[in-house]
Design a protein around this motif. Structure first.
Motif, short mmCIF file in Angstrom:
data_model
loop_
_atom_site.label_atom_id
_atom_site.label_comp_id
_atom_site.label_asym_id
_atom_site.label_seq_id
_atom_site.Cartn_x
_atom_site.Cartn_y
_atom_site.Cartn_z
N GLU A 118 10.97 18.72 6.72
CA GLU A 118 11.80 17.30 6.89
C GLU A 118 11.63 16.30 7.36
N VAL A 119 11.29 15.46 6.80
CA VAL A 119 10.90 13.56 7.33
C VAL A 119 11.42 12.39 7.44
N LYS A 120 11.99 12.45 8.18
CA LYS A 120 12.97 11.24 7.51
C LYS A 120 12.67 9.74 8.32
N ILE A 121 12.89 8.16 7.53
CA ILE A 121 13.01 7.50 8.48
C ILE A 121 14.11 7.26 8.92
N LYS A 122 13.82 7.23 10.08
CA LYS A 122 15.15 6.72 10.81
C LYS A 122 16.40 5.62 10.28
N GLY A 123 16.92 5.25 9.97
CA GLY A 123 18.23 3.95 9.99
C GLY A 123 18.46 4.46 8.59
N THR A 124 17.46 5.28 7.79
CA THR A 124 17.07 4.90 6.02
C THR A 124 17.91 5.85 5.20
N LYS A 125 17.43 5.86 3.88
CA LYS A 125 18.00 6.43 2.91
C LYS A 125 17.17 7.17 3.17
N TYR A 126 15.65 7.14 3.18
CA TYR A 126 14.46 7.97 3.20
C TYR A 126 14.35 9.31 3.34
N PHE A 127 13.84 9.99 2.62
CA PHE A 127 13.37 11.29 2.96
C PHE A 127 12.65 12.41 2.70
N ILE A 128 11.87 12.94 3.08
CA ILE A 128 11.00 13.93 2.29
C ILE A 128 10.92 15.42 3.27
N PRO A 157 0.83 -1.05 -0.33
CA PRO A 157 -0.08 0.14 0.52
C PRO A 157 0.99 1.41 0.27
N ALA A 158 0.46 2.42 -0.60
CA ALA A 158 1.09 3.22 -0.80
C ALA A 158 0.25 4.73 -0.73
N ILE A 204 3.95 12.99 4.24
CA ILE A 204 3.95 11.65 5.06
C ILE A 204 3.41 10.56 3.59
N LEU A 205 2.42 11.13 3.20
CA LEU A 205 2.08 10.34 1.57
C LEU A 205 2.93 9.90 1.00
N HIS A 206 3.95 11.16 0.90
CA HIS A 206 4.40 10.77 -0.10
C HIS A 206 5.85 9.74 -0.08
N LEU A 207 5.85 10.01 1.46
CA LEU A 207 7.31 9.21 2.27
C LEU A 207 6.71 8.03 1.81
N THR A 208 4.94 7.71 2.17
CA THR A 208 4.54 6.00 2.12
C THR A 208 4.76 5.37 0.76
N SER A 209 5.23 6.16 -0.38
CA SER A 209 5.45 5.98 -1.88
C SER A 209 6.93 5.65 -2.03
#
Length: 337
Positions: free
Chosen positions: A132-142, A106-107, A158-163
Motif C-alpha cells: 500500500e502506497v499513499k501520499i501523506k496528507g492526501t487521498k491518493y492511495f494505491i 508527466p505521468a 508508483i507508476l499508477h500513483l504518478t498517473s
C-alpha cells in the motif's frame, strides 16, 4: 506483435518506411511548423500572403488552413490533424481558433528519493507485492507492486500513483512524502500465534513471519531498533522473536513497517516518464471522428488529447485507436466517391 529485437524504434521505422514508399505523401524531416492559421472565410487568404503570386485562389478555395514551415514554406490544407504526442511544453496555437487545454503533467514514472538511512545500495533490486502506497496528507492511495532501484523506487504502484496524482506531484515539484505499508495483509491474530510458536528464534531470522525478503527485513529491523529502541540496537544479533510479545515493542514495530516513510526528491533520473497527463480538453472533441465540434476540419489524436492510462500499453492503444477512428472519418469525408 512486438519486434524480436525488443526495440520499439523498429515499429516507428516500419511506419516511416511505409509512408516514404508512397509517392503521394510528402514528409518534411527536420522541419518545424512555425504557424497554423485557420482561414475564416472561403476566399479570405491571409493578407500578409495575398501578394504571393504563387497562390492560386481558385485552386485553394476549399482550403481551410494556411501552414507555414520553417518560416518560409507555405502549404494550404483542407484539414489538419494534430498528432504531436505528449510533449508537456507544446500547445499548438492556431490563429483564429481557441483551443482549450487541461494543464499538462508527466505521468507513469519512478522517483529518485532522499536516502535518509543510506540503504539504497543494499536494497536495490528488491521487489515487493501488494504494497500500500499513499501520499501523506492526501487521498491518493494505491495497492500494487514496488521495486527499489539504486536511486529510488519504482514499480506498478508508483507508476499508477504518478498517473492519478500527476498534477498534485507536479505542483509540489516532484517532492512528496510517500508512506509505504509493507505489511498490508498481515493477520494480527495469526501473527501473534506464530510469534508464540517461534519465540526462541532470532528476530533477525524471522522475516518469514512478515512475508518480507530477508535482506530488506534485516536492514529495516536495524533502522527500527536504532530509531525506537537504541538500548536493544546493540543486541540485534541475539534478540529473540519473543521480544515481540512486549505490547509497546509490538505496536511500534508494526507501526514502523506499516508506515515506512520515504521522501522523494525528483522524478527518476534513470527512467523517463512514459506519458503526459492533460492535453486538449475532450469536451471540444467529437469522439466518433476525433474532430473539433466547432471546427470540423481540425482533428486531434493520440497523447495530445487529455487521455492517459495507468500503463504505457493503454496509452499506445489510445494513440492507435484515435488515429484509426480519425482515419475512418477522413476516408469518409475526402476519399469516398
Amino acid at each position: 506483435c512486438f519486434p524480436s529485437s525488443n526495440n520499439a524504434k523498429e515499429i516507428l521505422n516500419l511506419f516511416l518506411n511505409k509512408i516514404e514508399s508512397n509517392k503521394d505523401i510528402i514528409v518534411y524531416k527536420n522541419s518545424q511548423i512555425t504557424k497554423i492559421e485557420y482561414l475564416i472565410k472561403e476566399y479570405n487568404l491571409s493578407s500578409e500572403y495575398s501578394n504571393n503570386k504563387k497562390n492560386n485562389i481558385e485552386k485553394n478555395n476549399l482550403k481551410k488552413f494556411l501552414i507555414t514551415i520553417d518560416n518560409n514554406l507555405i502549404i494550404y490544407a483542407t484539414c489538419v490533424v494534430l498528432a504531436s504526442g505528449g510533449i508537456a511544453q507544446y500547445k499548438p496555437h492556431i490563429k483564429n481558433i481557441d483551443i482549450k487545454y487541461t494543464d499538462y503533467a508527466p505521468a507513469l514514472y519512478g522517483f529518485d528519493i532522499i536516502d535518509e538511512y543510506n540503504i539504497l545500495n543494499s536494497i536495490k533490486g528488491i521487489s515487493l507485492k501488494n504494497v500500500e502506497v499513499k501520499i501523506k496528507g492526501t487521498k491518493y492511495f494505491i495497492k500494487d507492486d514496488i521495486i527499489f532501484t539504486h536511486k529510488g523506487i519504482s514499480g506498478p504502484a508508483i507508476l499508477h500513483l504518478t498517473s492519478i496524482a500527476a498534477f498534485f506531484i507536479k505542483e509540489n515539484n516532484f517532492k512528496i512524502n510517500l508512506i509505504l505499508n509493507l505489511l498490508p495483509d498481515i493477520d494480527i491474530n495469526k501473527l501473534k500465534n506464530n510469534i508464540l510458536k517461534n519465540k526462541n528464534k532470532l528476530l533477525k531470522n524471522s522475516s518469514f513471519l512478515f512475508n518480507l525478503p530477508d535482506r530488506l527485513f534485516n536492514i529495516l529491523l536495524h533502522i527500527f531498533l536504532k530509531k525506537e529502541f537504541i538500548s536493544l540496537y546493540e543486541k540485534t544479533n541475539i534478540l529473540k522473536v519473543s521480544v515481540l510479545n512486549d505490547n509497546i515493542f509490538f505496536e511500534k514495530f508494526l507501526n514502523f513497517f506499516k508506515n515506512f516513510n520515504i521522501i522523494t526528491k525528483d522524478k527518476s533520473s534513470i527512467q523517463a516518464e512514459f506519458v503526459t497527463a492533460g492535453g486538449i480538453d475532450l469536451s471540444q472533441i467529437n469522439p466518433q471522428g476525433l474532430y473539433f465540434k466547432d471546427y470540423k476540419e481540425l482533428f486531434a489524436i493520440g497523447e495530445i488529447l487529455d487521455i492517459d492510462g495507468f500503463t504505457g500499453g493503454y496509452n499506445l492503444q489510445n494513440a492507435w485507436s484515435t488515429a484509426y477512428t480519425c482515419f475512418l472519418e477522413l476516408i469518409k469525408r475526402y476519399f469516398t466517391c
